[in-house]
Design a protein around this motif. Structure first.
Motif, PDB file in Angstrom:
ATOM      1  N   THR A 189       0.794  -1.345  -0.002  1.00 32.54           N
ATOM      2  CA  THR A 189      -0.146   0.052   0.033  1.00 32.54           C
ATOM      3  C   THR A 189       1.011   1.147   0.030  1.00 32.54           C
ATOM      4  OG1 THR A 189      -1.580  -1.212   1.213  1.00 32.54           O
ATOM      5  CG2 THR A 189      -2.102   1.210   1.144  1.00 32.54           C
ATOM      6  N   LEU A 190       0.514   2.026  -0.974  1.00 29.77           N
ATOM      7  CA  LEU A 190       1.196   3.568  -0.904  1.00 29.77           C
ATOM      8  C   LEU A 190       0.130   4.416  -0.429  1.00 29.77           C
ATOM      9  CD1 LEU A 190       2.224   3.045  -4.548  1.00 29.77           C
ATOM     10  CD2 LEU A 190       3.695   2.869  -2.755  1.00 29.77           C
ATOM     11  N   TYR A 191       0.863   5.039   0.775  1.00 27.03           N
ATOM     12  CA  TYR A 191       0.087   6.153   1.489  1.00 27.03           C
ATOM     13  C   TYR A 191       0.267   7.388   1.034  1.00 27.03           C
ATOM     14  CZ  TYR A 191      -1.889   2.268   4.372  1.00 27.03           C
ATOM     15  OH  TYR A 191      -2.350   1.084   4.860  1.00 27.03           O
ATOM     16  N   ALA A 192      -0.588   7.891  -0.038  1.00 28.09           N
ATOM     17  CA  ALA A 192      -0.307   9.340  -0.374  1.00 28.09           C
ATOM     18  C   ALA A 192      -1.607   9.739  -1.112  1.00 28.09           C
ATOM     19  CB  ALA A 192       0.904   9.297  -1.615  1.00 28.09           C
ATOM     20  N   ALA A 193      -1.455  11.185  -1.413  1.00 22.08           N
ATOM     21  CA  ALA A 193      -2.711  11.804  -2.069  1.00 22.08           C
ATOM     22  C   ALA A 193      -2.679  11.110  -3.740  1.00 22.08           C
ATOM     23  CB  ALA A 193      -2.366  13.064  -2.305  1.00 22.08           C
ATOM     24  N   TYR A 194      -3.958  11.057  -4.191  1.00 21.71           N
ATOM     25  CA  TYR A 194      -4.088  10.278  -5.464  1.00 21.71           C
ATOM     26  C   TYR A 194      -3.121  11.097  -6.614  1.00 21.71           C
ATOM     27  CZ  TYR A 194      -8.033   7.796  -3.126  1.00 21.71           C
ATOM     28  OH  TYR A 194      -8.528   7.077  -2.444  1.00 21.71           O
ATOM     29  N   ASP A 195      -3.055  12.315  -6.385  1.00 23.33           N
ATOM     30  CA  ASP A 195      -2.198  13.152  -7.274  1.00 23.33           C
ATOM     31  C   ASP A 195      -0.947  13.367  -6.948  1.00 23.33           C
ATOM     32  OD1 ASP A 195      -2.925  14.770  -5.352  1.00 23.33           O
ATOM     33  OD2 ASP A 195      -4.105  16.249  -6.633  1.00 23.33           O
ATOM     34  N   ASP A 196      -0.448  12.570  -5.851  1.00 20.42           N
ATOM     35  CA  ASP A 196       1.055  12.682  -5.676  1.00 20.42           C
ATOM     36  C   ASP A 196       1.857  12.166  -6.726  1.00 20.42           C
ATOM     37  OD1 ASP A 196       3.573  11.848  -4.337  1.00 20.42           O
ATOM     38  OD2 ASP A 196       2.825  12.203  -2.472  1.00 20.42           O
ATOM     39  N   PRO A 197       2.811  13.198  -7.516  1.00 22.89           N
ATOM     40  CA  PRO A 197       3.738  12.404  -8.460  1.00 22.89           C
ATOM     41  C   PRO A 197       4.514  11.274  -8.141  1.00 22.89           C
ATOM     42  CG  PRO A 197       3.562  15.116  -8.275  1.00 22.89           C
ATOM     43  CD  PRO A 197       2.995  14.559  -6.960  1.00 22.89           C
ATOM     44  N   ALA A 198       5.003  11.486  -7.115  1.00 21.99           N
ATOM     45  CA  ALA A 198       6.119  10.356  -6.721  1.00 21.99           C
ATOM     46  C   ALA A 198       4.943   9.187  -6.525  1.00 21.99           C
ATOM     47  CB  ALA A 198       6.899  10.774  -5.576  1.00 21.99           C
ATOM     48  N   ALA A 199       4.046   9.116  -5.889  1.00 17.83           N
ATOM     49  CA  ALA A 199       3.375   7.945  -5.520  1.00 17.83           C
ATOM     50  C   ALA A 199       3.006   7.566  -6.901  1.00 17.83           C
ATOM     51  CB  ALA A 199       2.080   8.147  -4.638  1.00 17.83           C
ATOM     52  N   LEU A 200       2.344   8.383  -7.642  1.00 22.19           N
ATOM     53  CA  LEU A 200       1.971   7.682  -8.973  1.00 22.19           C
ATOM     54  C   LEU A 200       3.070   6.950  -9.924  1.00 22.19           C
ATOM     55  CD1 LEU A 200      -0.701  10.882  -9.951  1.00 22.19           C
ATOM     56  CD2 LEU A 200      -1.079   8.181  -9.490  1.00 22.19           C
ATOM     57  N   LYS A 201       4.042   7.535  -9.586  1.00 20.68           N
ATOM     58  CA  LYS A 201       5.331   7.137 -10.481  1.00 20.68           C
ATOM     59  C   LYS A 201       5.558   5.664  -9.791  1.00 20.68           C
ATOM     60  CE  LYS A 201       9.571   8.709 -12.438  1.00 20.68           C
ATOM     61  NZ  LYS A 201      10.649   9.853 -12.002  1.00 20.68           N
ATOM     62  N   LYS A 202       5.523   5.264  -8.497  1.00 18.74           N
ATOM     63  CA  LYS A 202       5.843   4.141  -7.902  1.00 18.74           C
ATOM     64  C   LYS A 202       4.888   3.188  -8.073  1.00 18.74           C
ATOM     65  CE  LYS A 202       7.843   5.759  -3.742  1.00 18.74           C
ATOM     66  NZ  LYS A 202       7.686   6.023  -2.282  1.00 18.74           N
ATOM     67  N   LEU A 203       3.452   3.686  -8.277  1.00 15.82           N
ATOM     68  CA  LEU A 203       2.319   2.798  -8.538  1.00 15.82           C
ATOM     69  C   LEU A 203       2.494   2.424 -10.205  1.00 15.82           C
ATOM     70  CD1 LEU A 203      -0.412   1.594  -7.621  1.00 15.82           C
ATOM     71  CD2 LEU A 203      -1.408   3.746  -8.916  1.00 15.82           C
ATOM     72  N   ALA A 204       3.022   3.338 -11.207  1.00 16.99           N
ATOM     73  CA  ALA A 204       3.169   2.868 -12.466  1.00 16.99           C
ATOM     74  C   ALA A 204       4.230   1.854 -12.723  1.00 16.99           C
ATOM     75  CB  ALA A 204       3.348   3.822 -13.219  1.00 16.99           C
ATOM     76  N   ALA A 205       5.317   1.985 -11.921  1.00 24.59           N
ATOM     77  CA  ALA A 205       6.342   1.195 -11.867  1.00 24.59           C
ATOM     78  C   ALA A 205       5.967  -0.307 -11.464  1.00 24.59           C
ATOM     79  CB  ALA A 205       7.387   1.794 -11.095  1.00 24.59           C
ATOM     80  N   ALA A 206       5.298  -0.276 -10.379  1.00 24.94           N
ATOM     81  CA  ALA A 206       5.041  -1.497  -9.649  1.00 24.94           C
ATOM     82  C   ALA A 206       3.834  -2.429 -10.300  1.00 24.94           C
ATOM     83  CB  ALA A 206       4.519  -1.375  -8.265  1.00 24.94           C
ATOM     84  N   SER A 207       2.837  -1.785 -11.212  1.00 20.53           N
ATOM     85  CA  SER A 207       1.709  -2.250 -11.729  1.00 20.53           C
ATOM     86  C   SER A 207       1.685  -2.830 -13.150  1.00 20.53           C
ATOM     87  CB  SER A 207       0.563  -1.489 -11.242  1.00 20.53           C
ATOM     88  OG  SER A 207       0.591  -1.032 -10.103  1.00 20.53           O
ATOM     89  N   ALA A 208       1.256  -3.914 -13.573  1.00 18.63           N
ATOM     90  CA  ALA A 208       0.966  -4.280 -14.836  1.00 18.63           C
ATOM     91  C   ALA A 208       0.029  -3.744 -15.453  1.00 18.63           C
ATOM     92  CB  ALA A 208       0.920  -5.741 -14.919  1.00 18.63           C
ATOM     93  N   VAL A 209      -1.101  -3.330 -14.620  1.00 21.34           N
ATOM     94  CA  VAL A 209      -2.355  -2.686 -14.824  1.00 21.34           C
ATOM     95  C   VAL A 209      -2.727  -2.055 -13.821  1.00 21.34           C
ATOM     96  CG1 VAL A 209      -3.606  -4.610 -14.610  1.00 21.34           C
ATOM     97  CG2 VAL A 209      -4.530  -2.810 -16.077  1.00 21.34           C
ATOM     98  N   VAL A 210      -3.505  -0.831 -13.935  1.00 20.63           N
ATOM     99  CA  VAL A 210      -4.106  -0.216 -13.051  1.00 20.63           C
ATOM    100  C   VAL A 210      -5.438   0.102 -13.062  1.00 20.63           C
ATOM    101  CG1 VAL A 210      -3.990   2.064 -11.606  1.00 20.63           C
ATOM    102  CG2 VAL A 210      -1.806   1.439 -12.526  1.00 20.63           C
ATOM    103  N   THR A 211      -6.294  -0.181 -12.003  1.00 21.39           N
ATOM    104  CA  THR A 211      -7.697   0.022 -12.011  1.00 21.39           C
ATOM    105  C   THR A 211      -8.191   0.936 -10.870  1.00 21.39           C
ATOM    106  OG1 THR A 211      -9.986  -0.928 -12.071  1.00 21.39           O
ATOM    107  CG2 THR A 211      -8.186  -1.959 -10.601  1.00 21.39           C
ATOM    108  N   TYR A 212      -9.314   1.281 -10.737  1.00 23.99           N
ATOM    109  CA  TYR A 212      -9.805   2.364  -9.503  1.00 23.99           C
ATOM    110  C   TYR A 212     -11.092   1.701  -8.929  1.00 23.99           C
ATOM    111  CZ  TYR A 212     -11.735   4.421 -13.940  1.00 23.99           C
ATOM    112  OH  TYR A 212     -12.228   4.572 -15.035  1.00 23.99           O
ATOM    113  N   GLU A 213     -11.204   1.928  -7.579  1.00 20.92           N
ATOM    114  CA  GLU A 213     -12.314   1.685  -7.005  1.00 20.92           C
ATOM    115  C   GLU A 213     -13.584   2.648  -6.693  1.00 20.92           C
ATOM    116  OE1 GLU A 213     -12.497   0.825  -2.882  1.00 20.92           O
ATOM    117  OE2 GLU A 213     -11.772   2.913  -2.759  1.00 20.92           O
ATOM    118  N   PHE A 214     -13.380   3.941  -7.116  1.00 16.75           N
ATOM    119  CA  PHE A 214     -14.188   4.830  -7.019  1.00 16.75           C
ATOM    120  C   PHE A 214     -13.904   5.773  -8.144  1.00 16.75           C
ATOM    121  CE2 PHE A 214     -10.909   7.110  -5.128  1.00 16.75           C
ATOM    122  CZ  PHE A 214     -11.124   8.499  -4.633  1.00 16.75           C
ATOM    123  N   GLU A 215     -15.070   6.498  -8.754  1.00 17.17           N
ATOM    124  CA  GLU A 215     -14.942   7.302  -9.782  1.00 17.17           C
ATOM    125  C   GLU A 215     -14.512   8.790  -9.520  1.00 17.17           C
ATOM    126  OE1 GLU A 215     -17.267   5.948  -8.402  1.00 17.17           O
ATOM    127  OE2 GLU A 215     -19.188   6.731  -8.525  1.00 17.17           O
TER     128      GLU A 215
END
Ligand code: AMP
Length: 359
Positions: free
Chosen positions: A53-79
């Motif tokens: 789990t990455l605890y950060a704001a949804y628009d935190d650029p560093a966290a998004l970078k980590k998420l993109a690097a770690a995931s083969a695909v990204v989805t979301y649970e709320f709109e």
């Protein structure tokens, strides 16, 4: 570029760590996937079961970078994930499903209703307004009483107000904060239904049997599924789902809320580009739940069967009701699903129980 179908052992990123994210994590784990959740709040339901789990704001650029690097695909649970976050993920080369178009349309009630009508999915009459004058004009146009809803960020009945007369429109507009709204004609429905559907990466679609839904205070209380509906109603729901999924070039599970009219016609209220509370019954009423179906779809796997194996009454456990877990656990027909939330608040969704009966 990941290669689809994703092999077990791949990681699936999830924006949002609430109960929907948690149940997606559990379903992903069943198929051998790891999950990486991005969520601002510590102690979130999904964080207790995700591989990471990455605890950060949804628009935190560093966290998004980590998420993109770690995931083969990204989805979301709320709109209400910021559209900019999904854009950044795409720029980082991440594969986001459902895509940005589904999110953008679902985030704006005006775009949503316009999209639905343009794609042959009927809704109530509606008109947009961005000023007190336009609000009054919009109520005139659709007829009073009318329901005024903020275009963005409304959920569980929040951000909406009934307007009994056109002269009350300006006050309602101000009470909603003066943000752009849409004004909807009152729908004299006989029942609220919903349909959960999915579309795979290959364009294949599937539809679950309809659920009949009961709300209290704007919050879903109970769903009964499969709903008793005519073949014609089931047919309409299937056609609506097919049009919406194709129109959005969608990948994943979608929840579409419907109004059933006395003459049997179905109108779409709204759709959620994600797994949906009215689809929780599928966990115990179908061979493949909506959560597994979503994981299958985004991972490029074949979609699973959607027919009902049982009749289910799903009851949301709100606030302190979840404290009665021992009673539900003792009922032989009840399947208890608790979200691991430590703090009960009035109206907060703490868990649900699926009461299972033979078909
Ligand atoms: P929504 O936030 O759009 O899902 O609306 C929440 C609830 O308000 C729905 O489940 C309905 O019970 C009710 N509702 C929404 N739109 C309308 C409408 N146009 N006419 C009558 N009731 C509505």
């Amino acid at each position: 570029m990941p290669s689809f179908p994703l092999a077990p052992g791949s990681a699936i990123g999830i924006l949002g760590g609430g109960q929907l994210g948690r149940m997606l994590c559990l379903a992903a784990a069943e198929l051998g996937f790891d999950t990486v959740v991005l969520e601002p709040k510590r102690g979130c339901p999904a964080g207790r079961v995700a591989a990471r789990t990455l605890y950060a704001a949804y628009d935190d650029p560093a966290a998004l970078k980590k998420l993109a690097a770690a995931s083969a695909v990204v989805t979301y649970e709320f709109e209400n994930v910021p559209a900019a976050a999904v854009e950044q993920l795409a720029q980082l080369g991440a594969h986001v499903a459902p895509g940005g178009q589904a999110l953008a349309v679902a985030q704006d009630r005006l775009a949503e209703k316009s999209f639905l009508n343009a794609n042959g999915a009927p809704t109530v009459a509606f008109a947009p307004a961005a000023s007190p004058e336009e609000a009054a004009e919009a109520v005139h146009q659709v007829g009073a009483p009318a329901l005024m809803k903020t275009r963005r960020e409304g959920y569980d009945g929040k951000g909406q107000r009934w307007v009994e007369h056109a002269q009350d429109a300006a006050a309602a507009f101000a009470a909603l904060g003066g943000a752009p709204v849409i004004v909807e004609a009152a729908c004299d429905f006989v029942r609220e239904l919903s349909v959960i559907a999915a579309r795979g990466r290959d364009g294949a679609t599937c539809v679950y049997p309809l659920a009949e839904n009961h709300h209290e205070g704007g919050i879903l209380r109970r769903s009964i599924a499969p709903a008793q509906v005519s073949a014609a109603a089931a047919d309409q729901a299937e056609r609506i789902a097919a049009r919406v999924l194709a129109g959005l070039d969608y990948v994943g599970v979608i929840g579409i809320e419907l109004f059933e009219l006395a003459d049997g016609r179905l109108l779409v209220n709204e759709f959620a580009p994600r797994v949906h509370n009215t689809g929780h019954w599928t966990q115990d009423g179908c061979e493949v739940s909506q959560f597994e179906q979503h994981i299958r779809a985004v991972a490029g796997w074949p979609l699973g069967p959607t027919h009902a194996t049982h009749r289910v009454e799903m009851l949301n456990l709100l606030g302190e009701e979840a404290g009665q877990w021992a009673r539900f656990a003792a009922e032989p027909e009840s399947r208890l699903h608790l979200y691991g939330k430590r703090q009960a608040e009035p109206g907060r969704k703490m868990g649900h129980v699926n009461r299972v009966k033979p078909l």
